[in-house]
Write a protein that holds these residues in place. Structure first.
Motif, PDB file in Angstrom:
ATOM      1  N   GLY A  29       0.829  -1.199   0.000  1.00 41.32           N
ATOM      2  CA  GLY A  29       0.000   0.000   0.000  1.00 41.32           C
ATOM      3  C   GLY A  29       0.857   1.240   0.000  1.00 41.32           C
ATOM      4  N   THR A  30       0.218   2.375   0.213  1.00 47.36           N
ATOM      5  CA  THR A  30       0.932   3.644   0.302  1.00 47.36           C
ATOM      6  C   THR A  30       0.438   4.399   1.531  1.00 47.36           C
ATOM      7  OG1 THR A  30      -0.677   4.691  -1.173  1.00 47.36           O
ATOM      8  CG2 THR A  30       1.336   3.899  -2.177  1.00 47.36           C
ATOM      9  N   THR A  31       1.348   5.165   2.115  1.00 43.72           N
ATOM     10  CA  THR A  31       0.999   5.977   3.266  1.00 43.72           C
ATOM     11  C   THR A  31       0.218   7.205   2.796  1.00 43.72           C
ATOM     12  OG1 THR A  31       3.049   7.246   3.128  1.00 43.72           O
ATOM     13  CG2 THR A  31       3.086   5.249   4.495  1.00 43.72           C
ATOM     14  N   ARG A  32      -0.266   7.992   3.733  1.00 43.57           N
ATOM     15  CA  ARG A  32      -1.007   9.217   3.387  1.00 43.57           C
ATOM     16  C   ARG A  32      -0.177  10.186   2.561  1.00 43.57           C
ATOM     17  NH1 ARG A  32      -3.587  10.311   9.267  1.00 43.57           N
ATOM     18  NH2 ARG A  32      -4.818   8.394   9.334  1.00 43.57           N
ATOM     19  N   ASP A  33       1.136  10.159   2.799  1.00 44.35           N
ATOM     20  CA  ASP A  33       1.996  11.062   2.034  1.00 44.35           C
ATOM     21  C   ASP A  33       2.581  10.401   0.780  1.00 44.35           C
ATOM     22  OD1 ASP A  33       3.680   9.415   3.482  1.00 44.35           O
ATOM     23  OD2 ASP A  33       4.990  11.027   4.165  1.00 44.35           O
ATOM     24  N   GLY A  34       2.023   9.252   0.387  1.00 44.75           N
ATOM     25  CA  GLY A  34       2.376   8.630  -0.884  1.00 44.75           C
ATOM     26  C   GLY A  34       3.569   7.693  -0.889  1.00 44.75           C
ATOM     27  N   LYS A  35       4.133   7.378   0.283  1.00 49.53           N
ATOM     28  CA  LYS A  35       5.276   6.473   0.331  1.00 49.53           C
ATOM     29  C   LYS A  35       4.780   5.025   0.314  1.00 49.53           C
ATOM     30  CE  LYS A  35       8.166   9.639   2.935  1.00 49.53           C
ATOM     31  NZ  LYS A  35       8.877   9.874   4.197  1.00 49.53           N
ATOM     32  N   PRO A  36       5.382   4.184  -0.536  1.00 54.36           N
ATOM     33  CA  PRO A  36       4.948   2.789  -0.602  1.00 54.36           C
ATOM     34  C   PRO A  36       5.446   1.986   0.602  1.00 54.36           C
ATOM     35  CG  PRO A  36       6.781   3.140  -2.087  1.00 54.36           C
ATOM     36  CD  PRO A  36       6.430   4.483  -1.511  1.00 54.36           C
ATOM     37  N   TYR A  37       4.676   0.962   0.976  1.00 53.92           N
ATOM     38  CA  TYR A  37       5.095   0.059   2.037  1.00 53.92           C
ATOM     39  C   TYR A  37       4.630  -1.354   1.700  1.00 53.92           C
ATOM     40  CZ  TYR A  37       0.274   0.232   3.750  1.00 53.92           C
ATOM     41  OH  TYR A  37      -1.092   0.148   3.844  1.00 53.92           O
ATOM     42  N   THR A  38       5.302  -2.314   2.291  1.00 55.60           N
ATOM     43  CA  THR A  38       4.910  -3.718   2.207  1.00 55.60           C
ATOM     44  C   THR A  38       4.943  -4.264   3.618  1.00 55.60           C
ATOM     45  OG1 THR A  38       5.952  -3.922   0.034  1.00 55.60           O
ATOM     46  CG2 THR A  38       5.434  -5.970   1.181  1.00 55.60           C
ATOM     47  N   ARG A  39       3.914  -5.015   3.974  1.00 58.97           N
ATOM     48  CA  ARG A  39       3.889  -5.618   5.297  1.00 58.97           C
ATOM     49  C   ARG A  39       3.408  -7.060   5.198  1.00 58.97           C
ATOM     50  NH1 ARG A  39      -0.937  -2.367   8.379  1.00 58.97           N
ATOM     51  NH2 ARG A  39      -2.639  -3.065   7.060  1.00 58.97           N
ATOM     52  N   ALA A  40       3.840  -7.855   6.160  1.00 56.57           N
ATOM     53  CA  ALA A  40       3.494  -9.273   6.191  1.00 56.57           C
ATOM     54  C   ALA A  40       2.661  -9.549   7.427  1.00 56.57           C
ATOM     55  CB  ALA A  40       4.757 -10.129   6.227  1.00 56.57           C
ATOM     56  N   GLY A  41       1.732 -10.484   7.274  1.00 59.62           N
ATOM     57  CA  GLY A  41       0.937 -10.934   8.404  1.00 59.62           C
ATOM     58  C   GLY A  41       1.472 -12.269   8.896  1.00 59.62           C
ATOM     59  N   LEU A  42       1.659 -12.372  10.200  1.00 60.12           N
ATOM     60  CA  LEU A  42       2.137 -13.596  10.825  1.00 60.12           C
ATOM     61  C   LEU A  42       1.180 -13.975  11.944  1.00 60.12           C
ATOM     62  CD1 LEU A  42       5.884 -12.550  11.067  1.00 60.12           C
ATOM     63  CD2 LEU A  42       4.895 -14.140   9.421  1.00 60.12           C
ATOM     64  N   LEU A  43       0.986 -15.261  12.145  1.00 59.57           N
ATOM     65  CA  LEU A  43       0.008 -15.743  13.117  1.00 59.57           C
ATOM     66  C   LEU A  43       0.646 -16.767  14.038  1.00 59.57           C
ATOM     67  CD1 LEU A  43      -3.090 -15.908  13.884  1.00 59.57           C
ATOM     68  CD2 LEU A  43      -3.201 -17.799  12.263  1.00 59.57           C
ATOM     69  N   GLN A  44       0.347 -16.647  15.332  1.00 63.04           N
ATOM     70  CA  GLN A  44       0.733 -17.665  16.308  1.00 63.04           C
ATOM     71  C   GLN A  44      -0.464 -17.868  17.219  1.00 63.04           C
ATOM     72  OE1 GLN A  44       3.792 -16.800  19.255  1.00 63.04           O
ATOM     73  NE2 GLN A  44       4.566 -18.874  18.991  1.00 63.04           N
ATOM     74  N   GLY A  45      -1.087 -19.031  17.110  1.00 64.13           N
ATOM     75  CA  GLY A  45      -2.305 -19.277  17.875  1.00 64.13           C
ATOM     76  C   GLY A  45      -3.391 -18.331  17.416  1.00 64.13           C
ATOM     77  N   PHE A  46      -3.965 -17.574  18.346  1.00 64.98           N
ATOM     78  CA  PHE A  46      -5.008 -16.605  18.014  1.00 64.98           C
ATOM     79  C   PHE A  46      -4.462 -15.191  17.846  1.00 64.98           C
ATOM     80  CE2 PHE A  46      -7.593 -19.879  20.138  1.00 64.98           C
ATOM     81  CZ  PHE A  46      -8.533 -20.085  19.144  1.00 64.98           C
ATOM     82  N   ASP A  47      -3.160 -15.011  18.070  1.00 59.62           N
ATOM     83  CA  ASP A  47      -2.545 -13.691  17.995  1.00 59.62           C
ATOM     84  C   ASP A  47      -1.878 -13.490  16.648  1.00 59.62           C
ATOM     85  OD1 ASP A  47      -3.238 -13.011  20.626  1.00 59.62           O
ATOM     86  OD2 ASP A  47      -1.486 -14.066  21.407  1.00 59.62           O
ATOM     87  N   SER A  48      -2.133 -12.339  16.045  1.00 61.27           N
ATOM     88  CA  SER A  48      -1.481 -12.029  14.774  1.00 61.27           C
ATOM     89  C   SER A  48      -0.593 -10.807  14.946  1.00 61.27           C
ATOM     90  CB  SER A  48      -2.516 -11.783  13.676  1.00 61.27           C
ATOM     91  OG  SER A  48      -3.304 -10.666  13.983  1.00 61.27           O
TER      92      SER A  48
END
Length: 83
Positions: free
Chosen positions: A15-34
């Protein structure tokens, strides 16, 4: 502190931040906590080809502060089968 954890890789989101900078993030899961981890260019290369819902072994650097806790991904790879 640096920790090693066995987690479930949920996938990445770009995605991109409000000021237009791109970002990439990963989702990780352990049990019920992400956990959502922002990825740098090296991390993005490490997750290429890892399919969602794949068990992964992660090496994390966790910095606990008064206001906020930061979790940085140092290394990620698919977990060995049978572990």
């Amino acid at each position: 502190m640096k920790v090693t954890a066995e987690l479930m890789f949920l996938g990445i989101e770009e995605g991109t931040t409000r000021d237009g900078k791109p970002y990439t993030r990963a989702g990780l899961l352990q049990g019920f906590d992400s956990e959502v981890i922002y990825l740098n260019d090296e991390n993005k290369k490490q997750v290429e080809g890892i399919k969602p819902m794949t068990p992964v072994k992660c090496f994390l650097n966790i910095q606990i502060g008064k206001e906020r806790t930061y979790v940085n991904l140092i290394d990620i790879s698919p977990a060995s089968p049978g572990k």
